[in-house]
Write a protein that holds these residues in place. Structure first.
Motif: not given
Length: 305
Positions: A138-160
């Protein structure tokens, strides 16, 4: 049953075993290690919290409830405050003093009574591992961009913020690339959304190929904007990565589109949150300078030089 669960896991979860009884602690450590699971052990609650800071986080914690100093229930609450997703199995030989409701309210996921058989322990462990696997999926699905399969903006804010805190604390350079596709709307309007999607997927692939696996991280920031976090990377090195991305994109043949890339290095500003926001602002401004200069270029934030 347990072997089947272990073979289905995406990667082995890291265990922390906490018990002041040497026999119990060593037995569990050897059993889990024999299954190929990484294990760290602690003799009491204070040592467990210290190890959580130094060697954690741990995905699964197995802890006794009655220990000298910091007791098990307090330890469970402290762990859950720091890492809410941690799965915790509590153990006790004092069933009359601790009930299932007590430990669950403290934050534990299950309770096992001492002495226990290995059959019972395996059954409890298998259930907890299945639960951990589901959380991971579920975590993997929530942090991935559906189209490109790289990380999404939500996860960027967390990782940054996490990377900013770590870089400031350990005093190493952290750089950020802000990337925008020049003339993407024109490409999308003339070629169609399907080709536009293929372009974005190809760019995501280029970002991953031009950066270090398991060190750097690429994210889709939104629309046709992407960002790349580069830990342990100074401005000069980051600019080289940006030029490599730019050249690979040119060779990909998505004319008339090009890339505008802004490069910035982390600078300390009052606190980690403000430092992270300042890093994004300066990388964004550098990217827009590249766009105003016609695109197809890398611009470095002057404060990062």
């Amino acid at each position: 049953m347990l072997r089947d669960v272990l073979e289905s896991l995406p990667h082995p979860p890291k265990f922390l075993v906490v018990d002041d009884e040497d026999d119990v602690r060593v037995l569990l450590r050897e059993y889990l290690s024999g299954l190929g699971l990484p294990v760290v052990e602690a003799r009491d609650g204070e040592e467990a919290l210290r190890l959580f800071e130094e060697k954690g986080p741990f995905e699964i914690v197995i802890t006794d409830l009655v220990m000298p100093g910091l007791d098990g229930l307090t330890l469970i609450r402290r762990i859950k405050e720091r890492e809410p997703e941690t799965i915790i199995l509590a153990m006790t030989g004092y069933a009359r003093d601790y009930g299932y409701v007590d430990v669950v309210l403290a934050g534990a996921d299950d309770l096992i009574q001492k002495p226990f058989s290995f059959e019972e322990f395996e059954a409890r462990l298998a259930r907890l591992l299945r639960e951990w696997k589901l959380k991971e999926e579920l975590q993997a699905l929530s942090i991935r961009d559906v189209l490109t399969d790289i990380f999404n903006r939500r996860y960027f804010e967390e990782r940054l913020l996490e990377e900013t805190i770590r870089a400031l604390r350990q005093d190493y350079p952290l750089s950020l690339l802000m990337i925008d596709v020049d003339r993407f709307k024109l490409y999308n309007d003339t070629r169609g959304h399907r080709d536009g999607d293929l372009l974005l997927k190809a760019l995501a692939d280029i970002l991953c190929r031009c950066t270090r696996e398991k060190v750097d991280q690429a994210f889709r920031y939104g629309g046709d904007e992407f960002v790349v976090l580069l830990p342990h990377t100074d401005t000069r090195q980051a600019a080289k990565v940006a030029e490599r991305i730019l050249e690979n994109y040119r060779e990909a043949g998505f004319s008339p589109t090009t890339l505008s890339i802004g490069v910035a290095k982390l600078l300390p500003v009052e606190n980690p949150r403000k430092s992270a926001d300042d890093l994004v602002r300066r990388a964004d401004e550098a990217m827009y300078r590249a766009k105003r200069s016609g695109g197809n270029r890398v611009e470095v934030d002057p404060e990062s030089l």
